[in-house]
Write an enzyme that holds these catalytic residues in place. Structure first.
Site, mmCIF file in Angstrom:
data_model
loop_
_atom_site.group_PDB
_atom_site.id
_atom_site.type_symbol
_atom_site.label_atom_id
_atom_site.label_comp_id
_atom_site.label_asym_id
_atom_site.label_seq_id
_atom_site.Cartn_x
_atom_site.Cartn_y
_atom_site.Cartn_z
ATOM 1 N N GLU A 39 94.570 -37.945 12.677
ATOM 2 C CA GLU A 39 95.318 -39.463 12.608
ATOM 3 C C GLU A 39 94.520 -40.616 12.439
ATOM 4 O OE1 GLU A 39 94.291 -37.066 14.840
ATOM 5 O OE2 GLU A 39 96.712 -35.835 15.430
ATOM 6 N N HIS B 86 100.318 -34.657 26.062
ATOM 7 C CA HIS B 86 101.757 -34.803 25.052
ATOM 8 C C HIS B 86 102.314 -35.193 25.617
ATOM 9 C CE1 HIS B 86 99.294 -31.288 23.835
ATOM 10 N NE2 HIS B 86 100.145 -31.245 22.523
HETATM 11 C C1 LIG Z 1 94.752 -34.809 17.472
HETATM 12 C C2 LIG Z 1 95.896 -33.839 17.745
HETATM 13 N N1 LIG Z 1 96.440 -33.675 16.555
HETATM 14 C C3 LIG Z 1 97.889 -33.453 16.678
HETATM 15 C C4 LIG Z 1 97.952 -32.207 17.360
HETATM 16 C C5 LIG Z 1 98.916 -31.546 16.936
HETATM 17 N N2 LIG Z 1 98.952 -29.733 17.099
HETATM 18 C C6 LIG Z 1 98.803 -29.346 18.183
HETATM 19 S S1 LIG Z 1 98.157 -27.522 17.266
HETATM 20 C C7 LIG Z 1 97.795 -27.984 15.993
HETATM 21 C C8 LIG Z 1 97.601 -27.147 14.806
HETATM 22 C C9 LIG Z 1 95.798 -27.398 14.905
HETATM 23 O O1 LIG Z 1 95.368 -26.453 13.382
HETATM 24 P P1 LIG Z 1 93.966 -25.506 14.000
HETATM 25 O O2 LIG Z 1 92.799 -26.632 14.536
HETATM 26 O O3 LIG Z 1 93.541 -24.883 12.909
HETATM 27 O O4 LIG Z 1 94.109 -24.058 14.833
HETATM 28 P P2 LIG Z 1 95.283 -23.570 15.066
HETATM 29 O O5 LIG Z 1 96.771 -23.727 15.971
HETATM 30 O O6 LIG Z 1 95.143 -22.842 14.033
HETATM 31 O O7 LIG Z 1 94.273 -22.309 16.303
HETATM 32 C C10 LIG Z 1 97.806 -29.381 15.329
HETATM 33 C C11 LIG Z 1 98.542 -30.123 14.330
HETATM 34 C C12 LIG Z 1 97.363 -32.346 18.808
HETATM 35 N N3 LIG Z 1 97.659 -31.250 19.288
HETATM 36 N N4 LIG Z 1 96.311 -32.794 18.394
#
Ligand SMILES: Cc1ncc(C[n+]2csc(CCOP(=O)(O)OP(=O)(O)O)c2C)c(N)n1
Ligand SMILES: Cc1ncc(C[n+]2csc(CCOP(=O)(O)OP(=O)(O)O)c2C)c(N)n1
Ligand SMILES: [Mg+2]
Ligand SMILES: [Mg+2]
Lengths: 332, 333, 332, 333
Positions: free
Chosen positions: C62, C131
């Site tokens: 972000e 959230h």
């Molecule tokens: C700071 C932040 N940005 C965006 C999100 C929205 N979001 C939740 S999970 C996710 C993907 C996360 O990817 P990863 O770290 O690879 O974990 P995975 O879901 O693959 O286990 C996103 C973009 C969030 N929760 N927190």
């Protein structure tokens, strides 16, 4: 007694020293707080009195160090984080607002975060818009944070000791122009504690209720003295903690004086003074008002650099004076 | 307490160890399947992030940990929580918004924590738990506790500033922390190919002076071995390790995912690499357990989950009263 | 006409599509806004209609992406950044508050930052405390940001087009429960623009002035209809932009109704409703009040998960109804 | 416009190029000395961050840039600003809070920007300018402008999340950006030895897939050569480069620094490595300029600074009126 006329920096340092002696789990971390003694000299010699392990110099990593403090607080320590300028809490807002503030509630009370985040705020140093903000409203708007704004050395010491004791995250906002000046009152020796969430009546009068925090208390005090000579007597109240906010002395005073002036350095939108006004408006004391409530706040601008511009940006003694006098003279 | 039944050690070092590893992988799998089912039937609130296909990572890592070691977890945190020894009923109750849930219904899936098993919490913020784990490791070092902290996070989290700042602090202070990246190839719809200009995410360690190892994250044995080495390093005062466990998420990112960013073939290929049969194969090969014992373990896990669902469903709903008082921990006099 | 009863997601997408057709310098960047279509489906098919270069999927970063948007805005582009949940503006607060908001002023006007930051806020989805926040007060407190909170699809479209035109950074806060529901009014075709900083009088009455934004406008509208049947007539005002805040219709209405109820979803401290109350308190309309001002805000707690807890945390229709009725019935 | 007189190219490629490089290093040195003097005499407000000893970095880098290339700078930004071609009077006027100052007195030393020379601004926030430069490079790529963006930042800034996120975006999008780290060994009192667990900060590039080069930051020729290569790469669409220029700050961090964290000996050692005589030596050796020409260049720089101070001092003070209107750029009808 006169040797107890400490500056706020000295009083804060004394509080931290006492807490570190009392409890091994208290430690300080932040940028340049070690051998440098802190950007504003607050930690001073604590690095030498204690150890580099308990006065922990960090890299320039606000998010990381607040996060590390959260983790340490969850694991039995009581960290005091210093952020060099409150403006840079922006870097750490996730750890402050989304983690520290919410963990106790969100995790069902299983864990808690006894963390103090100390940081200088405010204008007056010619450091311009990225080093001069009053951001208390960001914190006050986040349930789960306590927000302290001390106005003098004695309070600063007692409030900081309570903040360190508190099992919850406390944001401790120190106006940087107050660091080097002694207060009006001597600072008591020893581990004096002032509870968070208790407003202080600085002086009592009958014509006007004036509410201010931090450096504005000093400016307002000057005005109360000056107007006293004109026959205007003012009750000056310093809430000291803006979240939670102790309204009762304010409401009581409004009932007596019928007039309310609220002052802050930061821009009005979102300001704690608005919360005071709203609470008065909702209260039964509202009926006692004989004048519209008046507020003074910083201009709705980023803080400018040049001294003449910087001064224009925030309420000065003369502004408070005019507002106070008018409120009393024009509404009888 | 459930937690104390945890059996640490190499998953192939004895039948009991094998049983433990298998049971926990099954528990995670069955828990997630139950969650999916409850959601599908409209019985669960909010959203869900399932870790089906990724069971070997948390299981292998946690086999190398002691009860008092700490973890921080993620939005996709059921597996970490179970592997660290949490109570299944209280987990499920939390998802159902019940009073006995780990958070009393205040947190839900993304915020389950368990102080008793050292789980400092799932986290709704990508990367949010990484600096917290570093702080836990700092506390361990300051208090000479000898404990290790593990931060689980996804590939996507590695691009957050939080990872960077935390990694550097861990490195310069030589903290007993393990940065455990579950590289499941996607951060939501964002593939690692697009989100990184390096091939091996473990190479991120190079910029901090942190050793980085990449392991097959679907092989619980490989994960355990890498984890054990990292834990030993950490307990020895040699500092952090970055572990990249290569794995894959079978299900959509969350409830609303239409899987437009990847192919069915890709998903199927990874299903063939299911960590559970992979481990069973090793166990059978090593003659540690018989097929009937393995079947019994699977049934045991299924039964435990059914019991958890039933208990949770029957439990009292969380009530709004007292919410305001719950914001702050009371100041003791 | 009926086919123009768009949802807010559709209306926002339409606005972005129009702006991108009008100007090559408009582009969108954010997490999962491309092939995924956005976490809440707002960007939808724009990725296919335009190109991956103009609908730019980013890593989870972000701070980086808002910073990149600032840099692009300084260099002739007009970025629209989508932050997946407004809670994660915490990660980007430095670029939002210390950079984007201040650059034009602080740099003496040489440069400006035509940037729109769109992000969903609010509770109601069971996603709990990290959230579900309403963080508008953080932005409203930062001079240099414009803050828009649309309450319906037609406004959302017109306001977003103006926000994209604006040479200044605009924070565009969309309540996530509004995305999928059509508004009461059809959405006009074409490049309709609604100026920022103009309050909208949603309906007119004589007994009470009710001020609300975002999703609270819907809830308040329901109450106005219900109480009409009881013979209580309400003026409902939706400021739409909370910074700058257009007070004149509010003040005019207060003069007529003598009663004011202000509602918001977020916690009160720092809330925009406080600014409304303060401005009314300072104004000459203050004298027209026949009842104390009443406010309804979210509880001072992080948003909890379980549906029954989540509902309790923010003002519901019934709460507004009771407050409105009491204000009118008890103060005559 | 001052900017157009900039002469790009290798500092040893002609007498004019040598003259240019030397003049700009002297301008920076003399500007900083004047600022120190004005502060010492209480004539200047705020604080100051002097870059004396670091002149070769900005000069060498900017010699490889065109007028339309962009930079983002730091709290210690006078050098970058001058090297990119800014007007000395308007700079000095800004520091003195004058109307004709670059920011009309609203920004001061930490916020000087100059749209005409592509300077997107100094920055009071450590690391704040890095993502902004990446965004400028993104705009360049999207608009096919062929320009390059350079972000100057200190060693300390490398530990901010902003560096990390910006570096990754630059890498995955192959942006025409140069990450120019002025490693002066300290972030305020924090030494690179304590703040990093790696020896070469340029190694941070490894984690992003960005080539990292380390150069003698006190050697304007070496800096130019590395910069020129990085600029060529960038213009060629090959993506970002991380340059680490090793240098040293002679003066305290800011006005209030007591220099407790380093020794006088260390400072003296680095004074012996002064970038200006180092370059003069090369110029004389290469027979590009005579000593009297060099003296004349020094005098020219001194005169220019004196003139800037005098003009700035004589200029009208900034006035508070109009501040409120200055917050937003007016919306055109
Ligand atoms: C700071 C932040 N940005 C965006 C999100 C929205 N979001 C939740 S999970 C996710 C993907 C996360 O990817 P990863 O770290 O690879 O974990 P995975 O879901 O693959 O286990 C996103 C973009 C969030 N929760 N927190
Ligand atoms: C985000 C942030 N944190 C802290 C500071 C206070 N600060 C100003 S300059 C500085 C040191 C910066 O070090 P470095 O990046 O190496 O640059 P140098 O001063 O050596 O040129 C610090 C800590 C700041 N301005 N911004
Ligand atoms: Mg992933
Ligand atoms: Mg440095």
């Amino acid at each position: 007694m006169s040797d107890r006329m400490l500056t706020m920096a000295e009083a804060l340092r004394e509080a931290m020293g006492i807490a570190m002696e009392e409890r091994p789990e208290v430690f300080i971390l932040g940028e340049d707080i070690g051998i440098y003694g802190g950007a504003f000299g607050v930690t001073g010699d604590l690095y030498h009195r204690f150890s580099p392990l308990r006065v922990l110099d960090t890299p320039i990593s606000e998010l990381g160090i607040v996060g590390a403090a959260v983790g340490a607080a969850l694991s039995g320590m009581r960290p005091i984080v210093e952020i060099q300028f409150s403006d840079f809490t922006a870097q750490a807002m996730d750890q402050i607002a989304n983690q520290a503030a919410k963990i106790h509630f969100m995790l069902g009370g299983a864990l808690h975060v006894p963390l103090v985040l100390r940081t200088p705020q405010g204008s007056g140093t010619g450091a311009a818009a990225q080093h001069s903000q009053n951001l208390e409203t960001w914190f006050a708007n986040v349930p789960g944070l306590k927000v302290v704004v001390p106005s003098n050395p004695a309070d600063a010491k007692g409030l900081l000791l309570s903040a360190i004791d508190d099992p919850n995250p406390v944001i401790f906002l120190e106006h940087k122009l107050l660091y080097k000046i002694p207060g009006r009152d001597p600072v008591p020796e020893g581990a004096i504690r002032i509870p968070l969430g208790v407003s202080k009546v600085v002086r009592t009068g009958k014509d006007l209720t004036l509410v201010a925090t931090g450096i504005m208390v000093n400016k307002a005090f000057e005005v109360t003295e000056k107007l006293e000579a004109e026959g205007i007597s003012i009750t000056l109240i310093d809430p000291r903690t803006i979240s939670p906010l102790d309204m009762s002395p304010i409401l009581e005073s409004v009932e007596k004086t019928g007039r309310l002036l609220v002052v802050q350095e930061g821009p009005s939108h979102g300001g704690f003074i608005n919360e005071v006004i709203a609470r008065v408006s909702e209260s039964s004391s509202f009926g006692s008002l004989i004048a519209p409530i008046k507020r003074l706040a910083g201009m709705n601008i980023p803080i400018p650099y040049a001294p003449q511009l910087e001064k224009a940006a925030v309420p000065q003694v003369a502004d408070i004076e005019v507002a106070a006098r008018n409120l009393v003279k024009e509404w009888r | 307490m459930v937690a104390q039944s945890l059996l640490m050690g190499h998953p192939l070092s004895s039948p009991d160890h094998a049983r433990h590893a298998l049971l926990y992988m099954y528990r995670i799998r069955k828990f997630e399947e139950a969650v999916e089912d409850l959601f599908g039937r409209g019985m669960m609130h909010g959203t869900m992030h399932l870790s089906i296909g990724q069971e070997a990572g948390p299981t292998g890592m946690c086999l190398a940990l002691r009860l008092e070691d700490q973890i921080t977890s993620t939005h996709r945190g059921h597996g970490h929580c179970i592997a660290k020894g949490a109570d299944l009923t209280r987990m499920m109750a939390e998802l159902l918004g019940k009073k006995i849930g780990y958070c009393g219904g205040r947190g839900g899936s993304m915020h389950i924590a368990d102080a008793e098993t050292g789980n400092l919490g799932a986290n709704g913020v990508v990367g949010g738990g990484i600096p917290i784990a570093v702080g836990a490791a700092l506390a361990s070092k300051m208090q000479h506790k000898g404990t290790v902290a593990v931060s689980f996070f996804g590939d996507g989290a590695m691009n957050e500033g939080a990872f960077h700042e935390a990694a550097n602090l861990a490195a310069i202070w030589k903290l007993p922390v393990i940065l455990f990246c579950e590289n499941n190839h996607y951060g939501m719809s964002s593939s690692t190919e697009k989100a990184f200009a390096i091939d091996r995410l473990a190479d991120r360690g190079l910029g901090y002076g942190i050793p980085g190892v990449t392991v097959d994250g679907n092989d619980v044995v490989a994960v355990y071995e890498a984890s054990e080495a990292a834990v030993a390093r950490a307990r020895n005062g040699e500092g952090p390790t970055l572990i990249e466990a290569i794995t894959y998420r079978w299900k959509g990112h969350s409830r609303s995912d239409k899987n437009l960013y990847r192919s069915k073939e890709e998903i199927d290929e990874w299903k063939d690499l299911d960590p559970i049969p992979k481990f069973i194969h090793r166990v059978l090969e090593a003659n540690l357990l018989r097929q009937d014992e393995i079947d019994a373990i699977q049934k045991q896990a299924t039964d435990q989950i059914i019991e958890a669902v039933n208990n949770a469903a029957a439990a009292e709903s969380a009530e709004p009263s007292g919410l305001l008082e719950a914001v702050f921990k009371a100041v003791s006099a």
